[in-house]
Design a protein around this motif. Sequence first.
Motif, mmCIF file in Angstrom:
data_model
loop_
_atom_site.group_PDB
_atom_site.id
_atom_site.type_symbol
_atom_site.label_atom_id
_atom_site.label_comp_id
_atom_site.label_asym_id
_atom_site.label_seq_id
_atom_site.Cartn_x
_atom_site.Cartn_y
_atom_site.Cartn_z
ATOM 1 N N PRO A 24 -16.829 41.844 33.855
ATOM 2 C CA PRO A 24 -15.802 42.039 34.896
ATOM 3 C C PRO A 24 -16.164 41.399 36.233
ATOM 4 C CG PRO A 24 -16.126 44.067 33.685
ATOM 5 C CD PRO A 24 -17.213 43.120 33.245
ATOM 6 N N ILE A 25 -17.447 41.340 36.564
ATOM 7 C CA ILE A 25 -17.878 40.710 37.817
ATOM 8 C C ILE A 25 -17.591 39.219 37.767
ATOM 9 C CG2 ILE A 25 -19.868 40.165 39.281
ATOM 10 C CD1 ILE A 25 -19.118 43.108 39.391
ATOM 11 N N ASN A 26 -17.919 38.601 36.649
ATOM 12 C CA ASN A 26 -17.682 37.160 36.507
ATOM 13 C C ASN A 26 -16.194 36.828 36.564
ATOM 14 O OD1 ASN A 26 -20.441 36.787 36.177
ATOM 15 N ND2 ASN A 26 -20.308 37.008 33.962
ATOM 16 N N LEU A 27 -15.384 37.623 35.871
ATOM 17 C CA LEU A 27 -13.940 37.373 35.875
ATOM 18 C C LEU A 27 -13.360 37.594 37.268
ATOM 19 C CD1 LEU A 27 -11.344 36.608 34.491
ATOM 20 C CD2 LEU A 27 -11.170 38.949 33.629
ATOM 21 N N ALA A 28 -13.808 38.648 37.955
ATOM 22 C CA ALA A 28 -13.324 38.909 39.314
ATOM 23 C C ALA A 28 -13.643 37.742 40.244
ATOM 24 C CB ALA A 28 -13.939 40.201 39.858
ATOM 25 N N SER A 29 -14.810 37.161 40.076
ATOM 26 C CA SER A 29 -15.192 36.010 40.893
ATOM 27 C C SER A 29 -14.280 34.815 40.626
ATOM 28 C CB SER A 29 -16.641 35.645 40.602
ATOM 29 O OG SER A 29 -17.015 34.495 41.327
ATOM 30 N N SER A 45 -6.017 41.090 38.264
ATOM 31 C CA SER A 45 -5.717 40.962 36.841
ATOM 32 C C SER A 45 -4.776 42.083 36.406
ATOM 33 C CB SER A 45 -7.007 41.043 36.027
ATOM 34 O OG SER A 45 -7.564 42.338 36.139
ATOM 35 N N SER A 46 -4.284 41.962 35.189
ATOM 36 C CA SER A 46 -3.395 42.998 34.656
ATOM 37 C C SER A 46 -4.136 44.317 34.489
ATOM 38 C CB SER A 46 -2.783 42.559 33.331
ATOM 39 O OG SER A 46 -3.791 42.234 32.401
ATOM 40 N N SER A 47 -5.452 44.284 34.229
ATOM 41 C CA SER A 47 -6.193 45.539 34.085
ATOM 42 C C SER A 47 -6.257 46.307 35.404
ATOM 43 C CB SER A 47 -7.597 45.300 33.534
ATOM 44 O OG SER A 47 -8.372 44.572 34.427
ATOM 45 N N THR A 48 -6.347 45.611 36.515
ATOM 46 C CA THR A 48 -6.322 46.283 37.814
ATOM 47 C C THR A 48 -4.925 46.798 38.112
ATOM 48 O OG1 THR A 48 -8.128 44.931 38.665
ATOM 49 C CG2 THR A 48 -6.700 45.983 40.295
ATOM 50 N N LYS A 49 -3.915 45.995 37.820
ATOM 51 C CA LYS A 49 -2.526 46.425 38.043
ATOM 52 C C LYS A 49 -2.228 47.696 37.264
ATOM 53 C CE LYS A 49 2.231 44.762 37.512
ATOM 54 N NZ LYS A 49 2.755 45.626 36.462
ATOM 55 N N PHE A 59 3.586 44.294 43.058
ATOM 56 C CA PHE A 59 2.914 43.121 42.522
ATOM 57 C C PHE A 59 3.941 42.057 42.158
ATOM 58 C CE2 PHE A 59 0.216 46.715 41.493
ATOM 59 C CZ PHE A 59 -1.051 46.266 41.807
ATOM 60 N N ARG A 60 3.493 40.814 42.166
ATOM 61 C CA ARG A 60 4.310 39.696 41.680
ATOM 62 C C ARG A 60 3.481 38.934 40.659
ATOM 63 N NH1 ARG A 60 5.438 33.954 43.476
ATOM 64 N NH2 ARG A 60 3.683 34.232 44.874
ATOM 65 N N LYS A 61 4.029 38.768 39.457
ATOM 66 C CA LYS A 61 3.308 38.037 38.420
ATOM 67 C C LYS A 61 3.213 36.574 38.818
ATOM 68 C CE LYS A 61 3.311 37.009 33.511
ATOM 69 N NZ LYS A 61 4.012 37.165 32.240
ATOM 70 N N LEU A 62 1.990 36.033 38.747
ATOM 71 C CA LEU A 62 1.767 34.639 39.104
ATOM 72 C C LEU A 62 1.672 33.736 37.884
ATOM 73 C CD1 LEU A 62 -0.936 35.045 41.900
ATOM 74 C CD2 LEU A 62 1.475 34.464 42.198
ATOM 75 N N GLU A 75 -3.489 37.699 32.472
ATOM 76 C CA GLU A 75 -2.336 37.704 33.380
ATOM 77 C C GLU A 75 -2.842 37.980 34.783
ATOM 78 O OE1 GLU A 75 0.630 40.561 32.265
ATOM 79 O OE2 GLU A 75 1.581 39.167 30.894
ATOM 80 N N VAL A 76 -2.355 37.207 35.746
ATOM 81 C CA VAL A 76 -2.753 37.426 37.133
ATOM 82 C C VAL A 76 -1.527 37.731 37.981
ATOM 83 C CG1 VAL A 76 -4.895 36.118 37.067
ATOM 84 C CG2 VAL A 76 -2.784 34.943 37.598
ATOM 85 N N TYR A 77 -1.741 38.584 38.978
ATOM 86 C CA TYR A 77 -0.685 39.064 39.855
ATOM 87 C C TYR A 77 -1.103 38.912 41.306
ATOM 88 C CZ TYR A 77 1.149 41.319 35.687
ATOM 89 O OH TYR A 77 1.661 41.559 34.436
#
Length: 115
Positions: A24-29, A45-49, A59-62, A75-77
């Motif tokens: 998760p740290i790597n993906l967050a970066s 990410s969708s997991s945080t949403k 949120f707005r889906k990007l 998925e990113v928002y």
Amino acid sequence: HTGPVLSGTIGCDRRMKFGCMGDPINLASRLEGLCKVYGVNIVCSSSTKEAVVPDMFAFRKLDHVQVKGKTDAVEVYELLEQSGAMEFAALFSHFDSSDSPTSLREVGTGDSTAG
């Protein structure tokens, strides 16, 4: 991004360092770097949403992105604003970028994959 990590302090009395490790740290970066790409202030990410209290944030889906080192797309928002913003989010609902011909990108290499 949201997920389990290993965190703690390493060292001795004279020298200590706090650190975090985990996927998760790597993906967050990697997601943090997308703010500049999409011209937004906060990307999640969708997991945080899904982890936040329903209707607490707008949120707005990007996009769907494939970050370097991962095989699955995420998925990113964009985080728009805090509670009471649902009317504001509705204004942007038709700007869903998932219809973009380059909606699946490999972050870190600049390559685009039609998806």
